[in-house]
Design a protein around this motif. Structure first.
Motif, PDB file in Angstrom:
ATOM      1  N   SER A  17       0.817  -1.203   0.000  1.00  0.00           N
ATOM      2  CA  SER A  17       0.000   0.000   0.000  1.00  0.00           C
ATOM      3  C   SER A  17       0.853   1.256   0.000  1.00  0.00           C
ATOM      4  N   ILE A  18       1.916   1.259   0.819  1.00  0.00           N
ATOM      5  CA  ILE A  18       2.765   2.439   0.884  1.00  0.00           C
ATOM      6  C   ILE A  18       3.448   2.687  -0.448  1.00  0.00           C
ATOM      7  N   SER A  19       3.858   1.612  -1.130  1.00  0.00           N
ATOM      8  CA  SER A  19       4.598   1.783  -2.370  1.00  0.00           C
ATOM      9  C   SER A  19       3.689   2.062  -3.555  1.00  0.00           C
ATOM     10  N   ALA A  20       2.379   1.950  -3.346  1.00  0.00           N
ATOM     11  CA  ALA A  20       1.457   2.088  -4.471  1.00  0.00           C
ATOM     12  C   ALA A  20       0.678   3.391  -4.430  1.00  0.00           C
ATOM     13  N   LEU A  21       1.256   4.439  -3.811  1.00  0.00           N
ATOM     14  CA  LEU A  21       0.550   5.718  -3.734  1.00  0.00           C
ATOM     15  C   LEU A  21       0.539   6.356  -5.115  1.00  0.00           C
ATOM     16  N   ALA A  22      -0.407   5.979  -5.936  1.00  0.00           N
ATOM     17  CA  ALA A  22      -0.448   6.480  -7.302  1.00  0.00           C
ATOM     18  C   ALA A  22      -1.703   7.309  -7.529  1.00  0.00           C
ATOM     19  N   GLN A  23      -2.834   6.658  -7.655  1.00  0.00           N
ATOM     20  CA  GLN A  23      -4.074   7.356  -7.951  1.00  0.00           C
ATOM     21  C   GLN A  23      -4.913   7.507  -6.686  1.00  0.00           C
ATOM     22  N   PRO A  24      -5.127   8.726  -6.208  1.00  0.00           N
ATOM     23  CA  PRO A  24      -5.915   8.907  -4.980  1.00  0.00           C
ATOM     24  C   PRO A  24      -7.360   8.457  -5.172  1.00  0.00           C
ATOM     25  N   MET A  25      -7.905   7.877  -4.138  1.00  0.00           N
ATOM     26  CA  MET A  25      -9.310   7.505  -4.149  1.00  0.00           C
ATOM     27  C   MET A  25     -10.173   8.758  -4.324  1.00  0.00           C
ATOM     28  N   LEU A  26     -11.231   8.636  -5.100  1.00  0.00           N
ATOM     29  CA  LEU A  26     -12.142   9.761  -5.311  1.00  0.00           C
ATOM     30  C   LEU A  26     -13.130   9.827  -4.147  1.00  0.00           C
ATOM     31  N   ILE A  27     -12.997  10.842  -3.325  1.00  0.00           N
ATOM     32  CA  ILE A  27     -13.933  11.072  -2.216  1.00  0.00           C
ATOM     33  C   ILE A  27     -14.705  12.351  -2.530  1.00  0.00           C
ATOM     34  N   PRO A 190      -6.830  -8.384   7.995  1.00  0.00           N
ATOM     35  CA  PRO A 190      -6.501  -9.408   6.988  1.00  0.00           C
ATOM     36  C   PRO A 190      -7.485  -9.443   5.825  1.00  0.00           C
ATOM     37  N   ASP A 191      -8.727  -8.939   6.044  1.00  0.00           N
ATOM     38  CA  ASP A 191      -9.726  -8.965   4.980  1.00  0.00           C
ATOM     39  C   ASP A 191      -9.702  -7.715   4.110  1.00  0.00           C
ATOM     40  N   THR A 192      -9.007  -6.661   4.526  1.00  0.00           N
ATOM     41  CA  THR A 192      -9.032  -5.399   3.797  1.00  0.00           C
ATOM     42  C   THR A 192      -8.337  -5.542   2.447  1.00  0.00           C
ATOM     43  N   ASP A 193      -8.963  -5.029   1.419  1.00  0.00           N
ATOM     44  CA  ASP A 193      -8.404  -5.057   0.066  1.00  0.00           C
ATOM     45  C   ASP A 193      -7.209  -4.101   0.005  1.00  0.00           C
ATOM     46  N   SER A 194      -6.031  -4.620  -0.360  1.00  0.00           N
ATOM     47  CA  SER A 194      -4.830  -3.782  -0.384  1.00  0.00           C
ATOM     48  C   SER A 194      -4.946  -2.646  -1.392  1.00  0.00           C
ATOM     49  N   ALA A 195      -5.701  -2.860  -2.472  1.00  0.00           N
ATOM     50  CA  ALA A 195      -5.880  -1.794  -3.461  1.00  0.00           C
ATOM     51  C   ALA A 195      -6.695  -0.645  -2.876  1.00  0.00           C
ATOM     52  N   VAL A 196      -7.677  -0.974  -2.041  1.00  0.00           N
ATOM     53  CA  VAL A 196      -8.469   0.062  -1.377  1.00  0.00           C
ATOM     54  C   VAL A 196      -7.595   0.866  -0.419  1.00  0.00           C
ATOM     55  N   VAL A 197      -6.763   0.159   0.344  1.00  0.00           N
ATOM     56  CA  VAL A 197      -5.857   0.840   1.273  1.00  0.00           C
ATOM     57  C   VAL A 197      -4.897   1.753   0.522  1.00  0.00           C
ATOM     58  N   ALA A 198      -4.379   1.274  -0.604  1.00  0.00           N
ATOM     59  CA  ALA A 198      -3.435   2.071  -1.395  1.00  0.00           C
ATOM     60  C   ALA A 198      -4.097   3.327  -1.921  1.00  0.00           C
ATOM     61  N   ALA A 199      -5.299   3.198  -2.462  1.00  0.00           N
ATOM     62  CA  ALA A 199      -6.000   4.364  -3.017  1.00  0.00           C
ATOM     63  C   ALA A 199      -6.380   5.348  -1.919  1.00  0.00           C
ATOM     64  N   PHE A 200      -6.843   4.809  -0.778  1.00  0.00           N
ATOM     65  CA  PHE A 200      -7.196   5.703   0.327  1.00  0.00           C
ATOM     66  C   PHE A 200      -5.952   6.407   0.867  1.00  0.00           C
ATOM     67  N   SER A 201      -4.843   5.679   0.996  1.00  0.00           N
ATOM     68  CA  SER A 201      -3.616   6.280   1.505  1.00  0.00           C
ATOM     69  C   SER A 201      -3.155   7.419   0.602  1.00  0.00           C
ATOM     70  N   ALA A 202      -3.296   7.220  -0.715  1.00  0.00           N
ATOM     71  CA  ALA A 202      -2.936   8.277  -1.657  1.00  0.00           C
ATOM     72  C   ALA A 202      -3.832   9.495  -1.464  1.00  0.00           C
ATOM     73  N   PHE A 203      -5.115   9.256  -1.246  1.00  0.00           N
ATOM     74  CA  PHE A 203      -6.057  10.356  -0.984  1.00  0.00           C
ATOM     75  C   PHE A 203      -5.673  11.114   0.282  1.00  0.00           C
ATOM     76  N   ALA A 204      -5.414  10.379   1.354  1.00  0.00           N
ATOM     77  CA  ALA A 204      -5.082  11.023   2.628  1.00  0.00           C
ATOM     78  C   ALA A 204      -3.778  11.803   2.526  1.00  0.00           C
ATOM     79  N   ASP A 205      -2.831  11.270   1.781  1.00  0.00           N
ATOM     80  CA  ASP A 205      -1.545  11.927   1.580  1.00  0.00           C
ATOM     81  C   ASP A 205      -1.703  13.210   0.771  1.00  0.00           C
ATOM     82  N   ARG A 206      -2.314  13.112  -0.382  1.00  0.00           N
ATOM     83  CA  ARG A 206      -2.348  14.237  -1.311  1.00  0.00           C
ATOM     84  C   ARG A 206      -3.440  15.244  -0.988  1.00  0.00           C
TER      85      ARG A 206
END
Length: 836
Positions: A17-27, A190-206
């Motif tokens: 997730s940390i390495s995949a900060l590419a496209q921020p989730m659309l909120i 363990p059930d959280t989708d890593s792609a969701v975490v990556a997109a959300f992390s990008a949103f929170a970052d940017r």
């Protein structure tokens, strides 16, 4: 060591997730469930980012008229919050108050729903069960719990949380106040989708400007687990060594790179009850050595019983009162007797000596070099830091994947200059381990493995890798795209020539892609002769830098962009009567800001933190500004009895004119005198005078815009780590668009005598009402004189250089005033303004 009661954390998910900060989730819209202190401030920060928010809470028992009362009251409280919750009050328009009975259907339109109710599993379970049927199929649901296991909350929901919803369920732990505290711990299950975490992390970052750190689902996660344990260790050692709270705060403040609040002032700010709650989540003991010593926790619980909760109740480890005469009195808690006594300044000779150190590593080594048997500072810091280092090392792979994640979490969550492992390296990992053994202090097997592997520090010399006690080797630190500091470019590489020119005050650094950075790095980034000299030479139209680069950025890696001109140099010149030298210095400063404005290449200024006086004048002259959201900008010269003399007053005059032209464009055939006497021009000049004469400082970048210090094209970055590259991108964009520098204006219609008389009348009335001293009025009158172009016939056409000459003359005349010199001297001694 992992907690056996919890399922194993998804190790690979965090790294991916940390390495995949590419496209921020659309909120597009969010909802906050719970309008308490934390929930309402999270909503405020989402509003700061321009995200519409639904703020919900319960309907009070028996309430029939105002069913949204709790949420509405919370929103009203945000207007008065200190520190301010909003960048500007108008952001409140993004928040809609509601309740859990009438407004759950509105959750269907929310992309993110965050639960922030009380730390009670049953309460959370009941609420989440109610709201789940109303969520959209792609919405993410997170909890802001500070201690309850995320998996435990999910399991309590049973089948109500479907397999699909579990993929979009995780923890998002904000630190309070969310606007200012950069840390956001994201806790996947363990059930959280890593792609969701990556997109959300990008949103929170940017978008939210957060330092995102992925944590494992363990009690108190990362920052509270280590930071609060360290606070309890500090308290335990204080009691063991018979120190006072003032002494411990002095020892655990800026001397070792921690906030000036120290330990106990910080505890009062956090809330003693909050500390007690966090401590209740520890299973291994609340001190960082895992001690079962209950003394610190007993003290905290006793304070909670007395309702000594810190700032929120008016007393905690410190207390403020007023005597019969209204004078403020300060007290500190005697932790032995639980009675308050008058505050006493800590007197620790080693700390005074360490102030002379040029850097934190040097200061830290000086403090630790003394004999603990003879020195109070060394006796306290050795066991404190040893416990911190050991405890942090032992938490790797338990609370998060690696040491850099712990360092990032502590720095962002507790505002430390260096995290535990970077601090250990600063003190010298190998030498401190040897000393710890000499002092019979415990040493973690984790650092023993570091040394056995042949490494003398946790981080590599280039900072690009860090030792992992799990793999027993140096592991690369994943770079986050878009994050950078100037220090990353000081060494030459394939894409950068590194430092091209340097003097003690500033450097020219190649950022790559044809953009160079003019870095300010004098003490407190004060603008002295070194800075003026370098900027003047680099930005000159015929300079080699202008030929070789497409654009420039002016910024810094320091805590603040700039506190302004070097007042000490100026005061010494005043006292020696060196008026010709002062005149040359002011002329040089004006030439520097003009070089910024008229440089053939675009110059983008990237301010942050304090941007005062001369720093604000540098900003005003740039082609564009890329500000950090937490920029506190102001032309504060009036506070020391001066006016902006580096082109700032001139620029405020031009901005007033441009604003008036925008509001009421003059007819081409109208004489200049008609526009010069217009109400729009007079109103704009009045605003400029208020900004200068009242030394107004914005509380955010957004407020700087309201003060007339920004243009419509200027942009704001919420994440400090992204500021440099955002500014670089803007400079490159301007260059690629065919940037053409402005030319010095030669047809400026001066407002002249009519507007000046109006402004002078206002200044006089402020004095009569007791809002301005005689010297305040003199300074304001000088500023008004320059803004209006002097006592000219309205509409007289003047040039920029004419206004600069007026500004310099007014500045020099104020330099000769005794009261101005008194103000400067007082400010240099105390850091505060003098009203004389």
């Amino acid at each position: 060591m992992t907690n056996p009661s919890l399922p194993a954390a998804p190790q690979n998910t965090a790294r991916e997730s940390i390495s995949a900060l590419a496209q921020p989730m659309l909120i597009r819209r969010a909802a906050v469930l719970g309008a308490g202190t934390m929930g309402s401030r999270i909503a405020a920060h989402l509003a700061n980012a321009g995200i519409p928010v639904l703020l919900l809470d319960i309907v009070p028992d028996g309430e029939t008229k105002s069913r949204n009362r709790l949420a509405s009251s919370a929103l009203e409280s945000l207007f008065k919050a200190r520190p301010a919750a909003f960048y500007e009050l108008s952001a409140a328009r993004f928040i809609t108050a509601g309740n859990f009975e009438d407004d759950l259907s509105k959750l269907a339109n929310c992309d993110w729903v965050i639960e922030a109710v009380t730390e009670n599993l049953a309460v959370k379970q009941t609420l989440l069960t109610r709201i789940l049927p109303h969520l959209g199929s792609e919405a993410i649901l997170t909890t802001n719990t500070s201690g309850l296991p995320i998996v435990q909350i999910a399991d309590s929901l049973g089948d109500a949380l479907s397999p699909s919803a579990r993929k979009r369920w995780f923890g998002t732990h904000f630190f309070n106040p969310p606007r200012y505290m950069r840390l956001l711990e994201v806790i996947p299950t363990p059930d959280t989708d890593s792609a969701v975490v990556a997109a959300f992390s990008a949103f929170a970052d940017r978008i939210l400007g957060k330092q995102v750190v992925l944590a494992h689902d363990t009690p108190n996660f990362i920052a509270n687990r280590i930071g609060v344990a360290n606070m309890f260790t500090a308290l335990s050692l204080m009691k063991q060594q018979g120190l006072t709270v003032e002494e411990v705060d002095a020892l655990t403040g800026t001397a070792i790179g921690w906030p000036r609040t120290g330990t106990f002032r910080l505890a009062d700010m956090i809330g003693i009850d909050v500390l007690a709650h966090v401590a209740s989540n520890f299973s291994e003991g609340v001190t960082s050595d895992g001690s079962t010593n209950d003394g610190p926790l007993n003290l905290i619980n006793a304070m909670v019983e007395h309702r000594w909760l810190g700032d929120k109740s008016g007393q905690g480890f410190y207390k403020k009162t007023r005597d019969a005469a209204g004078q403020e009195q300060r007290f500190a808690l005697d932790t032995q007797t639980l009675e308050y006594r008058p505050l006493a300044k800590a007197k620790i000779p080693a700390l005074e000596m360490a102030k002379n150190a040029a850097s934190l590593p040097e200061r830290l080594r000086l403090l630790l070099a003394n004999d603990p048997k003879k020195d109070k500072a060394s006796a306290y810091l050795w066991p404190l830091l040893a416990n911190l280092w050991n405890y942090s090392a032992d938490r790797i792979d338990e609370v998060t994947d690696d040491a850099p994640s712990i360092d990032r979490a502590i720095c962002a969550g507790f505002n430390w200059e260096l995290g535990p492992f970077a601090l250990w390296d600063a003190a010298g990992a190998a030498s401190t381990v040897a000393r710890m053994k000499e002092l019979s202090l415990p040493v973690s097997p984790r650092v023993e493995s570091l040394l056995a592997a042949g490494h003398g520090s946790w981080y590599s010399s280039d900072g690009k890798s860090c030792f992992s006690p799990i793999t027993n080797q140096m592991e690369p630190i994943a770079a986050i795209p878009g994050h950078a500091r100037i220090a990353d470019y000081r060494t030459a590489s394939a894409n950068s020539k590194g430092v091209i020119r340097r003097n003690p005050g500033a450097s020219l650094v190649d950022l790559g892609d044809g953009i160079a950075c003019l870095e300010l790095h004098s003490v407190k980034s004060a603008i002295g002769g070194d800075v003026v000299s370098l900027l003047n030479s680099v930005l000159a139209p015929a300079s080699e830098a202008v030929r070789n680069f497409q654009g420039f950025v002016i910024s810094s890696d320091a805590e603040n962009f700039s506190v302004g001109a070097n007042l000490m140099q100026l005061l010494l010149g005043m006292q020696e009567g060196e008026w010709d030298e002062i005149n040359l210095a002011i002329r040089g400063f004006q030439q520097m800001t003009s070089a910024i404005k008229f440089c053939p290449r675009p110059v983008v200024v990237a301010p942050f933190g304090l941007c005062l006086g001369g720093g604000a004048e540098i900003s005003l002259h740039a082609a564009q500004r890329q500000l950090h959201a937490e920029t506190y900008m102001g032309l504060v010269e009036a506070g020391v009895g001066l006016i902006p003399g580096g082109g700032g007053t001139k620029e405020m005059a031009l901005r007033a004119m441009d604003l008036a032209v925008t509001i009421a464009p003059p007819e081409p055939r109208d004489p200049p005198s008609k526009f010069a006497q217009s109400g729009e021009y007079a109103t704009a000049l009045k605003r400029s005078l208020e900004t200068i004469a009242m030394a107004k400082v914005s509380t955010s970048a957004a407020e700087a815009r309201a003060l007339g210090l920004l243009s419509a094209a200027d942009r704001v970055t919420l994440n400090r780590e992204r500021l440099l590259l955002d500014a670089k991108a803007q400079s490159l964009t301007l260059a690629n668009a065919g940037y053409v520098a402005p030319v010095s204006r030669a047809q400026i219609p001066a407002a002249g005598l009519a507007a000046l008389s109006m402004l002078e009348t206002g200044i006089f009335l402020m004095g009569e009402a007791g809002f301005a001293s005689v010297h305040d009025q003199k300074v304001a009158a000088k500023a008004a004189y320059v803004l209006c172009g002097g006592r000219l016939t309205p509409g007289t056409l003047v040039t920029e250089q004419y206004l600069l000459d007026l500004e310099r003359e007014a500045f020099l005349s104020l330099c000769g005033e005794r009261k101005t010199q008194e103000r400067i001297s007082f400010t240099l001694k105390t850091g505060k303004p003098l009203r004389n």
